[in-house]
Motif scaffolding. Sequence first.
Motif, PDB file in Angstrom:
ATOM      1  N   GLU A 115      -5.675 -12.453   3.627  1.00 16.17           N
ATOM      2  CA  GLU A 115      -5.652 -13.032   2.297  1.00 16.17           C
ATOM      3  C   GLU A 115      -6.122 -12.010   1.253  1.00 16.17           C
ATOM      4  O   GLU A 115      -5.539 -12.000   0.167  1.00 16.17           O
ATOM      5  CB  GLU A 115      -6.246 -14.386   2.263  1.00 16.17           C
ATOM      6  N   LYS A 116      -7.278 -11.482   1.591  1.00 12.85           N
ATOM      7  CA  LYS A 116      -7.665 -10.424   0.639  1.00 12.85           C
ATOM      8  C   LYS A 116      -6.975  -9.213   0.534  1.00 12.85           C
ATOM      9  O   LYS A 116      -6.706  -8.640  -0.658  1.00 12.85           O
ATOM     10  CB  LYS A 116      -9.278  -9.925   1.118  1.00 12.85           C
ATOM     11  N   THR A 117      -6.321  -8.966   1.621  1.00 11.64           N
ATOM     12  CA  THR A 117      -5.258  -7.983   1.412  1.00 11.64           C
ATOM     13  C   THR A 117      -3.876  -8.106   0.631  1.00 11.64           C
ATOM     14  O   THR A 117      -3.500  -7.285  -0.488  1.00 11.64           O
ATOM     15  CB  THR A 117      -4.834  -7.496   2.879  1.00 11.64           C
TER      16      THR A 117
ATOM     17  N   LEU B  33      -9.498  -6.648   8.759  1.00 16.66           N
ATOM     18  CA  LEU B  33      -9.059  -6.705   7.441  1.00 16.66           C
ATOM     19  C   LEU B  33      -8.683  -8.030   7.143  1.00 16.66           C
ATOM     20  O   LEU B  33      -7.693  -8.529   7.811  1.00 16.66           O
ATOM     21  CB  LEU B  33      -8.150  -5.592   6.962  1.00 16.66           C
ATOM     22  N   ASP B  34      -9.207  -8.843   6.088  1.00 16.01           N
ATOM     23  CA  ASP B  34      -8.695 -10.252   5.840  1.00 16.01           C
ATOM     24  C   ASP B  34      -7.388 -10.389   5.278  1.00 16.01           C
ATOM     25  O   ASP B  34      -7.243  -9.494   4.135  1.00 16.01           O
ATOM     26  CB  ASP B  34      -9.694 -10.768   4.983  1.00 16.01           C
TER      27      ASP B  34
ATOM     28  N   GLN C  87      -4.157 -10.386  -1.760  1.00 15.93           N
ATOM     29  CA  GLN C  87      -4.779 -10.512  -3.273  1.00 15.93           C
ATOM     30  C   GLN C  87      -4.517  -9.054  -3.757  1.00 15.93           C
ATOM     31  O   GLN C  87      -4.315  -8.963  -4.843  1.00 15.93           O
ATOM     32  CB  GLN C  87      -6.237 -10.875  -3.189  1.00 15.93           C
ATOM     33  N   ALA C  88      -5.160  -8.112  -2.853  1.00 19.09           N
ATOM     34  CA  ALA C  88      -5.308  -6.354  -3.397  1.00 19.09           C
ATOM     35  C   ALA C  88      -3.777  -6.181  -3.599  1.00 19.09           C
ATOM     36  O   ALA C  88      -3.714  -5.513  -4.707  1.00 19.09           O
ATOM     37  CB  ALA C  88      -5.946  -5.650  -2.451  1.00 19.09           C
ATOM     38  N   CYS C  89      -3.009  -6.449  -2.929  1.00 16.73           N
ATOM     39  CA  CYS C  89      -1.407  -5.867  -3.164  1.00 16.73           C
ATOM     40  C   CYS C  89      -1.115  -6.546  -4.321  1.00 16.73           C
ATOM     41  O   CYS C  89      -0.468  -5.714  -5.527  1.00 16.73           O
ATOM     42  CB  CYS C  89      -0.615  -6.627  -1.958  1.00 16.73           C
ATOM     43  N   ARG C  90      -1.260  -7.930  -4.799  1.00 16.87           N
ATOM     44  CA  ARG C  90      -0.967  -8.637  -5.930  1.00 16.87           C
ATOM     45  C   ARG C  90      -1.438  -7.990  -7.047  1.00 16.87           C
ATOM     46  O   ARG C  90      -0.830  -7.574  -8.300  1.00 16.87           O
ATOM     47  CB  ARG C  90      -0.987 -10.072  -5.937  1.00 16.87           C
TER      48      ARG C  90
END
Length: 151
Positions: free
Chosen positions: A132-134, A129-130, A136-139
Motif C-alpha cells: 500500500e505504501k508502495t 516493502l508495504d 501511494q508512492a507511485c501515485r
Amino acid sequence: MTSHVSEIKPGKIIHNLFLEVFALHDVLFGIMDKVHEQAGLATSQHKVILVLTHTGPVTVPDIADRLGVSRQFVQTVCNQLSSRGFLQFIDNPRHKRSKLAVLTDPGRTAFQAAQQKENEIIERALPDLDPEKTAQACRLLKTIRQSLPSG
C-alpha cells in the motif's frame, strides 16, 4: 535538536524527494540491467518492447524520439529483436522507406515472461516493502510528473 517535517518549507521537502529519486535512479539503473539480463532481455530491448507494447506499430525514428536516443541505436536494438523473432518490420502506408516495427506474438510472450521474472527478482530483493505504501508512492510520483512541464 530534532527537526520536524512541519517546520521545513514544502519546496525543500519536495526538493529532498527529487534528490532521493535521482539517487534511487542511479542505483536502479545498474540493478535493472542485471534484472533484465536475468529475465532474458537487455535493458535496451526491454525499453523498445515497452514502447511497442504501448504504441503498437511505429517507426524506428518514432521509438528513438520516445526514448530520447539515436535512431541508429534503436535500429540496432530492433535488428537484435528481429533476429530473435520478437519483432518484425512491415510496410508503412505513410512512408515507402520507413518501415513499421511490430511486436510479434513470441515477442509479447518473451516480454511477459521477462516482466514476471523481473517481478519475482524484485519481490525477493525487497520482501518487506508495504504494497500500500508502495502504491501511494507511485501515485505521488505520477502526480508530480504530470504536474510538471515536460521537456
